[in-house]
Design an enzyme around this catalytic site. Structure first.
Site, PDB file in Angstrom:
ATOM      1  N   GLY A   1      52.691  66.887  38.790  1.00 54.41           N
ATOM      2  CA  GLY A   1      53.445  67.294  39.962  1.00 54.41           C
ATOM      3  C   GLY A   1      53.819  68.756  39.810  1.00 54.41           C
ATOM      4  N   LYS A   2      55.085  69.020  39.517  1.00 53.69           N
ATOM      5  CA  LYS A   2      55.600  70.391  39.360  1.00 53.69           C
ATOM      6  C   LYS A   2      55.306  71.210  40.614  1.00 53.69           C
ATOM      7  CE  LYS A   2      53.396  70.752  35.425  1.00 53.69           C
ATOM      8  NZ  LYS A   2      52.788  71.304  34.217  1.00 53.69           N
ATOM      9  N   HIS A   3      55.679  70.644  41.757  1.00 57.27           N
ATOM     10  CA  HIS A   3      55.511  71.326  43.032  1.00 57.27           C
ATOM     11  C   HIS A   3      56.374  70.635  44.090  1.00 57.27           C
ATOM     12  CE1 HIS A   3      52.270  68.163  43.184  1.00 57.27           C
ATOM     13  NE2 HIS A   3      52.925  67.915  44.308  1.00 57.27           N
ATOM     14  N   ALA A   4      56.467  71.270  45.234  1.00 64.39           N
ATOM     15  CA  ALA A   4      57.030  70.640  46.435  1.00 64.39           C
ATOM     16  C   ALA A   4      55.989  70.783  47.533  1.00 64.39           C
ATOM     17  CB  ALA A   4      58.326  71.331  46.843  1.00 64.39           C
TER      18      ALA A   4
END
Ligand code: T46
Length: 132
Positions: free
Chosen positions: A48-51
């Site tokens: 992930g490590k995102h929006a």
């Protein structure tokens, strides 16, 4: 207050086995355009490590378990995904990181749109600026 919400699924079946049906605009509260699943995540990896700028998603942990960090730019919380009779709704503009995957974890994700890299905010500082 929580940054995401759980949806409980009806589990059908009997001693022979179980079944969960996922239907767009019914128990999945949006029109599904895409499904993908995450598996084989190595020990210690964070994904992930995102929006997403606009994407709405629902996550269902089919087997195993993992944790997820959620961050709306003001508050953070950590949840465990370990149930296949429950989906976690994840709205747009929530920074998310999945971690502590068990070796058998299979995470199904339903999304209301097709894959579009332009919808991702992958830089945390840029995410904070977009939230302000
Ligand atoms: C998310 C979390 C929960 C595609 O080609 N099509 C797709 O539909 C997706 C989701 C990804 N990709 C490509 C993009 C990358 O080259 O697959 C590769 C891995 O994607 P990513 O590094 O974004 O994977 P994760 O596990 O970090 O994040 C994924 C989703 O991308 C994301 O939308 O919310 O799972």
């Amino acid at each position: 207050m929580t940054l995401a919400r759980y949806v409980d699924f009806n589990v059908r079946g009997d001693a022979d086995g179980w079944l969960v049906a996922l239907e767009g605009n019914r128990n999945v509260p949006f029109s599904m355009q895409r499904a993908y699943y995450i598996f084989g995540t190595q020990n210690g990896v964070r994904r992930g490590k995102h929006a997403h700028r606009r994407l709405t998603q629902m996550m269902v942990c089919l087997t195993g378990q993992c944790k997820i960090l959620l961050d709306d730019g003001k508050t953070r919380e950590d949840l465990t995904l370990a149930r296949n009779d429950q989906g976690l709704m994840l709205d747009a503009m929530i920074w998310h990181e999945m971690y502590d995957f068990s070796p058998d974890c299979v995470l199904l994700v339903l999304a209301d749109n097709y894959y579009d890299e332009a919808d991702y905010i992958r830089n945390y500082a840029a995410f904070k600026t977009a939230c302000a």
